[in-house]
Design a protein around this motif. Structure first.
Motif, mmCIF file in Angstrom:
data_model
loop_
_atom_site.group_PDB
_atom_site.id
_atom_site.type_symbol
_atom_site.label_atom_id
_atom_site.label_comp_id
_atom_site.label_asym_id
_atom_site.label_seq_id
_atom_site.Cartn_x
_atom_site.Cartn_y
_atom_site.Cartn_z
ATOM 1 N N ALA A 270 84.400 10.953 1.529
ATOM 2 C CA ALA A 270 84.391 12.407 1.385
ATOM 3 C C ALA A 270 82.990 12.906 1.018
ATOM 4 O O ALA A 270 82.556 13.965 1.479
ATOM 5 N N LEU A 271 82.286 12.127 0.196
ATOM 6 C CA LEU A 271 80.917 12.485 -0.173
ATOM 7 C C LEU A 271 80.032 12.553 1.069
ATOM 8 O O LEU A 271 79.257 13.503 1.247
ATOM 9 N N LEU A 272 80.149 11.566 1.946
ATOM 10 C CA LEU A 272 79.356 11.550 3.172
ATOM 11 C C LEU A 272 79.779 12.668 4.126
ATOM 12 O O LEU A 272 78.925 13.265 4.800
ATOM 13 N N ASP A 273 81.081 12.958 4.183
ATOM 14 C CA ASP A 273 81.559 14.069 5.023
ATOM 15 C C ASP A 273 80.870 15.365 4.615
ATOM 16 O O ASP A 273 80.399 16.146 5.465
ATOM 17 N N ASP A 274 80.834 15.585 3.315
ATOM 18 C CA ASP A 274 80.238 16.791 2.756
ATOM 19 C C ASP A 274 78.761 16.891 3.124
ATOM 20 O O ASP A 274 78.267 17.936 3.576
ATOM 21 N N ALA A 275 78.037 15.786 2.939
ATOM 22 C CA ALA A 275 76.603 15.785 3.225
ATOM 23 C C ALA A 275 76.320 15.917 4.714
ATOM 24 O O ALA A 275 75.381 16.607 5.125
ATOM 25 N N GLU A 276 77.140 15.280 5.536
ATOM 26 C CA GLU A 276 76.916 15.321 6.978
ATOM 27 C C GLU A 276 77.083 16.736 7.514
ATOM 28 O O GLU A 276 76.326 17.201 8.370
ATOM 29 N N GLU A 277 78.060 17.441 6.976
ATOM 30 C CA GLU A 277 78.270 18.824 7.398
ATOM 31 C C GLU A 277 77.098 19.702 6.952
ATOM 32 O O GLU A 277 76.638 20.577 7.694
ATOM 33 N N ALA A 278 76.595 19.425 5.745
ATOM 34 C CA ALA A 278 75.449 20.193 5.257
ATOM 35 C C ALA A 278 74.207 19.927 6.101
ATOM 36 O O ALA A 278 73.398 20.828 6.338
#
Length: 540
Positions: free
Chosen positions: A217-225
């Motif tokens: 979920a942390l990577l999902d958040d960063a990837e979208e940003a």
């Protein structure tokens, strides 16, 4: 995406209006995303060319996730559910923020203080796995921590190799030695990412994931940003924050960071290292000053101070003066501040990816360990505290209060005080209350750092940034020292050399350094707190 947002007023708003249009015109955001190493000038090209992997870390790190989760499940099945992280600087600060924000247990060992190391060794060793994080493996703190844990596992009848996990760069000395030693797992991080930009690489993900964080979920958040932060758009928040950090005119180089309910635990400590080590060089830079709510600095009306408020997305704000407020979720904010720091480096005209002055204190400490010089006699002793100072500025002061008063008397109108405590940051956390009291007394910004970990953080700024700082160093006698296996020095001797080495380098830069040594840690700390309370009550 965690609703990244920024609001600004005063000098912060003016910096955005002044610089963002040109940053958009120069396509800085998309060029950073494309890893264009020419953005920071010819002198920076060699280093920047091998340090821009962080822009795609959220994507590149994906294959690590199933490996980390598989190992976590295996360890838990064996009853191993306590994760200790041996790492310094970026190798420890990001995992600590990630784990604390998620509310999972991670024991961060980023100290050479024998008391703090002993405490980490004493707790639930039979349930413990040690993660050793270092790009090269040559970091003396991390190597010492690994050695003492390996010995402790063996002496407890545990298979030490099965309890040690390594995170390092591929092909590093530790990569080879860890595989030869048969350690439980070796994770390789992207070598094209510097330590302070490594939050979304193996250095941030392995210890956090093993501790129980939802790293996917942390990577999902960063990837979208990442998609939004790469746009050459006037509303790009990374460009705006970069302009705030590095583009005020005249430069407001004391960035006071206060958390007002952001929900991200300890984020300012991570941002402090990122900004200070990236920008503090060539006589310029930006000094982050991490404070609590209601800190004295919030009311300073000084031309070199800017307030950054970390807030929740729901916060209703009224900004006045020279302030900026930033909100967003953890993954998006990690990437935001990395990008903004790179932008600030361009505006400041420096290379945000090197740290030319960090090695000086390390070299001085090594020299002291080799030479073992006699500790100079204190200029004065006040009950449980020995007082030492460089230069003539101490005058006739022979008490703790008088010595601190003399040190603050050397502060210039654009100066700052750095408090550096080479002690157990968990066992003597009460010393952190010194920071706001000293700020109140001096009416200037005050930073507080635990040694030796700050040497990998603000330590670069202290030597490479503007020479306006004054330094209060606090050391203490160890109740019981701790040997380092197969090394000719103990943890107590190591941390003493690190403190003395840093004081030596600061003095060589012509800066005032007051060294207070607590003969008895508890009595000395109480005496110091009392002296500073009296000082702040009377002010200067």
């Amino acid at each position: 995406m965690g609703a990244l947002s920024i609001q600004a007023s005063g000098a912060a708003r003016e910096a955005i209006e002044q610089h963002v249009p040109a940053l958009v015109e120069d396509k800085v955001a998309s060029r950073i995303a494309a890893k264009d190493y020419t953005l920071w000038g010819p002198d920076a090209e060699q280093e920047a060319g091998i340090r821009l992997g962080w822009v795609e870390a959220a994507t590149v790190s994906r294959p690590l996730v199933p490996q980390i989760l598989k190992l976590r499940d295996e360890l838990r099945a064996e009853g191993v559910n306590r994760v200790v992280l041996a790492g310094m600087g970026g190798s420890s600060l990001a995992p600590e923020v990630i784990s604390n924000t998620a509310g999972v247990e991670l024991t961060v060992l980023d100290s050479t203080d024998p008391q703090q190391v002993r405490t980490a060794l004493a707790e639930r060793l039979d349930e413990t796995v040690l993660v050793v994080s270092s790009k090269s493996g040559s970091t003396v703190e991390t190597d010492s921590q690994r050695r003492v844990f390996e010995q402790a596992f063996t002496e407890a009848g545990l298979d030490a190799a099965a309890r040690i996990i390594v995170v390092t760069d591929p092909g590093s000395p530790m990569d080879s030695s860890a595989r030869e030693a048969g350690y439980r797992a070796v994770f390789n991080a992207d070598p094209n990412v510097g330590g302070r930009y490594s939050a979304l690489t193996a250095f941030g993900l392995v210890p956090s994931g093993l501790a129980g964080v939802d790293i996917e979920a942390l990577l999902d958040d960063a990837e979208e940003a990442a998609e939004i932060l790469s746009d050459d758009d006037p509303d790009n928040i990374a460009l705006a924050l970069g302009a705030v950090l590095g583009g005020t005119d005249p430069l407001r180089d004391k960035i006071v960071i206060m958390d007002e309910g952001s929900g991200i635990v300890g984020f300012a400590d991570w941002a402090e290292q990122l900004i200070a080590e990236s920008t503090g060089k060539l006589g310029t830079g930006v000094l982050p000053v991490v404070v609590g709510e209601d800190a004295p600095e919030a009311s300073f009306d000084a031309p070199d101070v800017l307030i950054v408020r970390l807030v929740s997305a729901e916060a209703e704000l009224e900004l006045d003066g020279n302030q900026v407020a930033v909100s967003g979720t953890l993954g998006s904010q990690l990437l935001l501040w990395e990008a903004a720091t790179a932008v600030a480096g361009r505006l400041l005209g420096i290379n945000p990816f090197d740290q030319p002055d960090v090695e000086a204190a390390k070299s001085a400490a090594r020299g002291l360990l080799d030479a073992r010089p006699e500790t100079p006699a204190p200029q004065a002793v006040d009950q449980a505290v020995e007082i030492r100072a460089n230069g003539e500025w101490l005058g006739t002061a022979d008490t703790v209060e008088g010595a601190i008063r003399a040190l603050l008397g050397t502060l210039g109108r654009d100066g700052y005080l750095s408090v550096q405590a080479y002690l157990d940051r968990f066992g003597q956390a009460e010393l952190e209350q010194l920071r706001p009291r000293l700020a109140e007394a001096a009416q200037r910004p005050v930073t507080f750092g635990w040694g030796p970990r700050f040497l990998h953080s603000t330590g670069q700024f202290h030597k490479g940034g503007p020479t306006v700082g004054v330094y209060l160093q606090i050391t203490g006698a160890a109740v019981e020292d701790l040997a380092i296996p197969d090394r000719p020095f103990t943890f107590g001797e190591l941390i003493s050399a690190q403190a003395a080495g840093d004081a030596q380098v600061l003095a060589e830069h012509g800066r005032p350094v007051l060294r207070l040594h607590l003969r008895d840690r508890q009595a000395g700390a109480a005496q110091l707190v009392q002296a500073v309370a009296a000082l702040s009550d009377g002010k200067l």
